[in-house]
Design a protein around this motif. Structure first.
Motif: not given
Length: 215
Positions: A122-133, A145-155, A190-194
Motif C-alpha cells: 500500500h502506498p502509505f506503508t511504503e511511505w512510512l517505511d521511507i520516512v522511518t528510515a 531530538h534523540p528521545d523522539v518516538d520515530v514510529d509516531v513521528v513517521a506516522h 520546531r518540534g523535532l530539531v534541536p
C-alpha cells in the motif's frame, strides 16, 4: 518495433486518461466508457491492455510506487543529511503531484480504499517505511531530538502530508501544495530539531519551496 511503440503509447494514453478521471471524479464514478471517450481510443484498444477497471487502478498504483521509490533514491544527494533528503522528497512529491495526474490519482485511489495487488505494498506503508528510515538517520546525525518516538513521528508526518493534500483537493489549487509543504515543515522542525540546528532547516524549507514553486 513500431507496433510495440504504438502499443506502449496507447497504454500510456489510457492510463493518463484514467488517472485524470479518477482524480477528478473518483474511481467509483468513472466508467470504462468514460475512459475510452477521454482517451480517444476504441474499446478494443482499452481491453487489449486492461481487462477491467481494477487493472487500470493497479497500473496507476504501480506507477505511483515506482515514482516514489525513484524520488527517494534521487533525493539522497551526496553530502546531504537524512533530514534534508526527507524534506527534499516531500517537496518533490508535492511538485510532481501538481504536474502529474497519475500521482494525484494514486493518492485518491489509496485514500478511497483501493488496495494494490500483492506483492505491491500500500502506498502509505511504503511511505512510512521511507520516512522511518530517514528519521532514524536524522536521529543518528543529531538533527532530530534523540528521545523522539520515530514510529509516531513517521506516522504523524505521513498523515500530515497526505491529509494536507486531501483537504486541499477540494479547497484550493494543487499548485498551493509547495506552500503547504513548507508550512508543514515549519511546524515539524520546531518540534523535532534541536535549537542549534533549527535555523538551517527552516531556511532549507523556504529555499525548497522557492525552488519548486510553479512558475
Amino acid at each position: 518495433m513500431a507496433r510495440q511503440v504504438r502499443a506502449e503509447h496507447t497504454r500510456t494514453t489510457i492510463i493518463t486518461a484514467a488517472a485524470e478521471l479518477f482524480d477528478r471524479q473518483g474511481y467509483e464514478s468513472t466508467s470504462l466508457s468514460d475512459i475510452v471517450e477521454h482517451a480517444h481510443v476504441t474499446k478494443g484498444a482499452l481491453y487489449f491492455h486492461f481487462a477491467a477497471k481494477e487493472d487500470l487502478a493497479h497500473a496507476i498504483l504501480e506507477l505511483q510506487s515506482a515514482t516514489s521509490r525513484r524520488l527517494a533514491r534521487a533525493t539522497e544527494v551526496r553530502g546531504s543529511t537524512s533530514l534534508e533528503a526527507l524534506m527534499r522528497l516531500t517537496f518533490c512529491i508535492a511538485r510532481m503531484s501538481a504536474e502529474d495526474p497519475v500521482l494525484r490519482a494514486g493518492l485518491r485511489l489509496a485514500t478511497g480504499g483501493i488496495r494494490p495487488r500483492p506483492p505491491l505494498s500500500h502506498p502509505f506503508t511504503e511511505w512510512l517505511d521511507i520516512v522511518t528510515a530517514r528519521l532514524l538517520g536524522a536521529v543518528k546525525e543529531a538533527d532530530v531530538h534523540p528521545d523522539v518516538d520515530v514510529d509516531v513521528v513517521a506516522h504523524s508526518l505521513v498523515c500530515f502530508f497526505v491529509g494536507t493534500r486531501v483537504v486541499g483537493r477540494s479547497r484550493e489549487s494543487v499548485a498551493r501544495q509547495p506552500r503547504r509543504t513548507a508550512e508543514m515543515w515549519q511546524l515539524l522542525i520546531r518540534g523535532l530539531v534541536p535549537v542549534t540546528r533549527r535555523a538551517r532547516y527552516l531556511s532549507l524549507a523556504a529555499r525548497l519551496e522557492r525552488e519548486i514553486a510553479p512558475g
